[in-house]
Write a protein that holds these residues in place. Structure first.
Motif, PDB file in Angstrom:
ATOM      1  N   THR A   1       0.840  -1.213   0.000  1.00 16.86           N
ATOM      2  CA  THR A   1       0.000   0.000   0.000  1.00 16.86           C
ATOM      3  C   THR A   1       0.871   1.258   0.000  1.00 16.86           C
ATOM      4  O   THR A   1       0.596   2.211  -0.742  1.00 16.86           O
TER       5      THR A   1
ATOM      6  N   VAL B   1      -7.266   7.490   1.128  1.00 19.85           N
ATOM      7  CA  VAL B   1      -7.346   6.216   1.844  1.00 19.85           C
ATOM      8  C   VAL B   1      -8.717   5.564   1.657  1.00 19.85           C
ATOM      9  O   VAL B   1      -8.836   4.353   1.545  1.00 19.85           O
TER      10      VAL B   1
ATOM     11  N   MET C   1      -4.682   0.709   5.697  1.00 28.30           N
ATOM     12  CA  MET C   1      -4.881   1.957   4.952  1.00 28.30           C
ATOM     13  C   MET C   1      -4.650   3.173   5.851  1.00 28.30           C
ATOM     14  O   MET C   1      -3.979   4.128   5.466  1.00 28.30           O
TER      15      MET C   1
END
Lengths: 295, 649
Positions: B15, B92, B119
């Motif tokens: 991520t 996000v 996230m």
């Protein structure tokens, strides 16, 4: 083995699925067919744990898939509308899948990408629609999971690629007992690859059958019989006459049908293979469903 | 099969890798706000090296620059952090706003809470990484200029910025959890800032129009001063303008000590609230404006009500109460339709749940009727004097507190008079009263009313005026018990006053007696008005003028006797006023010049002679010609102006 027990799901007040019971054995290729809005995609999303069932259970080897990471690691879902991170390449998507699927195989990924002539370093948003579909298939197969759930996977693929994908799936099924569930509204797509077919209509299972069983028990006969021929000895599902030529779909063993007609000494007799579509039209009509309504 | 260990760490790294553009943005923004800004501040030092005579001067200047750079860049960073927090919140939440990505994330073998945690962590780590780099470079810059000590201020502000980032990040995420679309997420975020102030304002306005005794302005004040602290950006910007000072970091310190802690706790609560919402959230609704139908209904009606009221208020100014009701209905229905279209993302869904609207309209009408008829006695409720710690009345914008029981009772009597008076057509001159009760528990209750000045309320008002509490608070500068003023106006209808004389108690009694006799009526204000001689104010409330015209012969003569020069300007104001007049022009009504002078003596004479209504025993209301006097005024005392008066000479 996937067990689907009394599954029901509503979108608001609209019942998308109701009372679905199925058992999908390991190493089988299941085809979900049905018209638009029949609940195929919903059932697939329930199978991969995207949606929580409103009622009933979905079990993989006895374990529920909903919010169960251990089960989900063995299942990969190929959505009809694939999602790729913005401006990502196949390699970057492979990294993402590898970060969440422990079985993800980079060698397999590279091999499949090469087979489909896909550049793994190229941004996916520069791919054509068909190439995106291929990329999604490559990524899903590289996850090396025991179950793969495909929603309208063959849409947008050219015939050559479609054939390749079917071949690869067949290899995977043969080599490592991959269980595949394919959803499509196109019977002909599934005919070559599926060993089981489930027909959904308005959220319910109309028919579930092994294709071989159905094909062995249902035959299309074209014949020119003498007048007053007695056909009471065979189970005719449907019959149409054009002049002296009769076309019939008859239930029963091929040997029995052949010997029955042989006795009547027909001027012409031929057993033609039934397409899956014809089989289902017949079955559906026998079940009392209107053809145009379901397919 | 070669199994690799899959952990959230892998997903986190993946991520973070995907969010590299955001990291770059954060780094660039923070570097511009702090190190680059500081460099610019320091570089100013080298522009004029000859300006410094000694090394000490240079050192002092260097340190002042360092302090300025640290504080200003810190403030910039705080505002920037809020913006970055909102931006990160959108980024996000993006995976939940797109149907395809929501399905992908729902299908992968990572629980949704873990996905969310990853996230959130990525957003925090990116900010902190950028901040760490910024702090490091800032240290180098400050150290290279020998001002490392000043970096401490910067670090405090960086901590404040971090808390701010987290708060706004959490608020944006929370809005994202309720919504399935980024645009609606933004709208909800904006609503979080704007909804309460706008609604309180509209509600207050509406109630003030519809219910005489309702005033929610104090709610607005309470909101602005207290609740607005919850909405950091508003609070910060307001306080920044008030408190910003290069030399002080008081604001930053204050934020660290109290407000920041509250923001931090609020952020944690918002993060925690996101988890159950995430669990309840249906992936199938990704891409829909609102993912929770009940929340959507609440939002719809919560926005619809102030919209309906706002349109009602607008219509009130066009027509009257019936127009306002019509406006409410129009505003309600239109906003209901528009909100349906937006919240359901369907242009044909404007009448969705019309039954709900009908039920709501009935409930709203019922509530309005109950309040208008004051069935619950909210309007007429006056607290018992025993319950009241103190009561306050607003005199000319100044609040005067009354603690004594008898004075509180007088306040209650006044309000009671206002509630029971019988003057539906508002024929009588009225006084505007604003009272605020502070109950024993600290709760405040504000009431406002207009009442006609009759004898009964006048008695209560006089009691308050004569009270020690009033004199001490309002008229402490006055030696006499003054509560009646004679104000000589320049022209009928003009608010400009050029002379005021306060009367003592004896003069008041005499004057009032004359006035009563002159009017021949217990109600002083029912008589028709004529040309104004003077205005009497103060005795019956701060804004109640008694217009004296020629028919009040005895009164006018009394005024003439007690102010022989007519004009009761004090020496100070008169001289200041006259000395400021640079040009005096007199014309008739058709603009023909009668006199034009810039001579100070002539101006003084002209002013004194022409502006005086009452000169000795000769008052000039019944004769003379109407003329204009124009005085171009430029005195320091009154400020530059041009005044034109129509008067009789």
């Amino acid at each position: 083995m996937i067990e689907i027990k009394e599954i029901a799901m509503n979108y608001g007040n609209f019942p998308a699925l109701s009372g679905i019971n199925l058992t999908i054995g390991d190493g089988s290729v299941y085809g979900l067919i049905g018209s638009n809005g029949s609940g195929k995609s919903t059932l697939l999303r329930l199978l991969c744990g995207v949606y929580a069932p409103g009622n009933g259970q979905i079990l993989y080897d006895g374990q529920s898939v909903w919010e169960n990471d251990k089960v989900k690691r063995r299942v990969v879902y190929l959505s009809d509308e694939q999602y790729f991170f913005p401006h990502s390449s196949m390699a970057q998507m492979a990294d993402f899948y590898a970060s969440v699927y422990s079985c993800f195989s980079y060698p397999r990924f590279e091999e499949l990408a090469k087979r489909f002539c896909l550049d793994t370093g190229r941004k996916i948003n520069t791919f054509s629609k068909g190439m995106m579909k291929q990329a999604a298939i490559v990524l899903a197969l590289a996850c090396d999971t025991a179950y793969i759930l495909c929603d309208e996977t063959f849409d947008g693929l050219d015939p050559v690629v479609r054939h390749s994908v079917k071949s690869i799936i067949a290899e995977e099924v043969a080599c490592r007992s991959l269980t595949v569930v394919l959803a499509s509204h196109n019977l002909r797509e599934l005919e070559d690859i599926c060993d089981h077919i489930v027909l959904l209509h308005r959220g319910s299972v109309v028919l579930e059958a092994d294709i071989d069983d159905v094909k062995m028990n249902l035959h299309k006969v074209q014949t020119v019989l003498p007048q007053n021929a007695n056909l009471n000895g065979v189970d005719i599902v449907s019959r149409s006459d054009r002049g002296s030529l009769s076309t019939m779909i008859i239930k029963g063993r091929r040997g029995h049908i052949e010997s029955y007609f042989e006795v009547m000494n027909p001027k012409f007799f031929e057993i033609i293979p039934l397409t899956l579509e014809e089989i289902f039209i017949t079955e559906m009509e026998e079940a009392g469903y209107e053809l145009t309504e379901s397919l | 099969m070669n199994l690799r260990k899959v952990s959230n760490k892998n997903l986190l790294f993946n991520t973070l890798g995907r969010q590299t553009p955001m990291l770059l943005l954060f780094v660039i923004a923070q570097l511009l706000a702090v190190p680059v800004f500081c460099m610019l501040c320091f570089s100013a030092l080298f522009r004029e090296p000859s300006a410094f005579q000694t090394l000490s001067e240079y050192s002092d200047y260097l340190h002042s620059c360092a302090a300025e750079a640290a504080t200003m860049s810190g403030h910039l960073l705080i505002i920037l952090s809020a913006a970055l927090g909102i931006f990160a919140g959108f980024v996000v939440c993006r995976y939940l706003m797109n149907w395809q990505s929501a399905v992908l994330f729902a299908s992968i073998p990572v629980r949704r809470e873990k996905q969310f945690a990853v996230m959130v962590a990525s957003g925090l780590l990116i900010y902190l990484a950028a901040l760490a780099l910024t702090a490091l470079i800032s240290v180098v810059i400050f150290a290279s200029h020998g001002c490392l000590a000043y970096a401490g201020n910067l670090y405090r502000l960086m901590l404040a910025g971090t808390i701010w980032y987290i708060f706004f990040y959490a608020l944006t995420l929370f809005a994202g959890m309720l919504s399935g679309m980024s645009t609606l997420q933004g709208a909800l975020l904006a609503a979080a800032f704007l909804y309460l102030p706008v609604t309180v304002g509209v509600l207050g306005l509406f109630c003030r129009l519809f219910y005489n005794f309702w005033n929610l302005s104090y709610l607005w004040e309470a909101f602005w001063h207290k609740l607005s602290a919850l909405f950091g950006l508003t609070y910060y910007l307001v306080n920044l303008t008030k408190e910003f000072s290069i030399e002080t970091t008081r604001f930053a310190l204050d934020m660290q000590l109290s407000t920041l802690l509250a923001y931090g706790i609020a952020a944690l609560c918002l993060f925690a609230a996101c988890i159950p919402l995430l669990r309840l959230r249906k992936h199938s609704l990704a891409g829909q404006p609102m993912v929770f139908a009940r929340v959507a209904s609440v939002v719809k009606y919560a926005i619809m009500v102030p919209c309906a009221m706002l349109v009602g208020v607008v219509f009130y100014y066009i027509g009257d109460v019936p127009a306002m009701i019509f406006g409410c209905a129009i505003g309600g229905v239109l906003s209901f339709m528009l909100l349906n279209v937006i919240l359901l993302k369907n242009p044909r869904a404007y009448f969705h749940n019309i039954k709900g609207l009908a039920i709501f309209a009935v409930v709203f009408a019922l509530c309005t009727f109950l309040l208008a008829a004051d069935v619950l006695h909210i309007d007429t409720y006056l607290p018992d004097t025993g319950m009241v710690d103190h009561a306050a009345i607003n005199f000319n914008g100044e609040w005067v507190d009354f603690y004594k029981q008898e004075n509180i009772q007088a306040v209650n009597d006044l309000m009671d008079c206002a509630q029971t008076e019988d003057d539906p057509d508002y024929q009588l001159p009225r006084v505007y009263l604003k009272t605020r009760y502070t109950l024993n528990g600290g709760l405040q209750l504000e009431k406002q009313a207009e009442l006609s000045v009759l004898d009964q309320p006048r008695t209560s008002l006089l009691q308050l005026y004569e009270s020690d509490e009033f004199r001490e608070s309002v008229l402490s500068e006055c030696e006499n018990q003054i509560f009646l003023h004679l104000t000589f106006c320049t022209y009928t209808g003009s608010s400009y006053e050029y002379s005021t004389r306060s009367l003592d108690q004896q003069e008041i009694e005499t004057f009032m007696q004359l006035l009563r006799q002159a009017v021949g009526n217990d109600s002083l204000f029912s008589a028709d008005r004529g040309p104004i001689v003077a205005t009497v104010s103060g005795g019956f409330g701060p804004s109640i003028p008694i217009y004296l015209d020629a028919r009040y012969d005895a009164c006018v003569k009394w005024i003439a006797e007690h102010s022989p020069n007519g004009i009761l300007l004090t020496n100070q104001t008169l001289d200041a006023y006259i000395s400021g007049i640079s040009q005096a022009t007199v014309t008739d009504l058709e603009n023909h010049p009668l006199k034009d002078t810039s001579d100070p003596e002539e101006i003084r004479e002209l002013f004194l002679n022409s502006m005086g209504l009452i000169t000795g025993d000769d008052w000039k209301l019944n004769g003379g010609n109407l003329i204009y006097f124009t005085f171009e005024h430029d005195s320091e005392y009154f400020g530059p102006s041009t005044c034109s008066y129509l008067w009789r000479q």
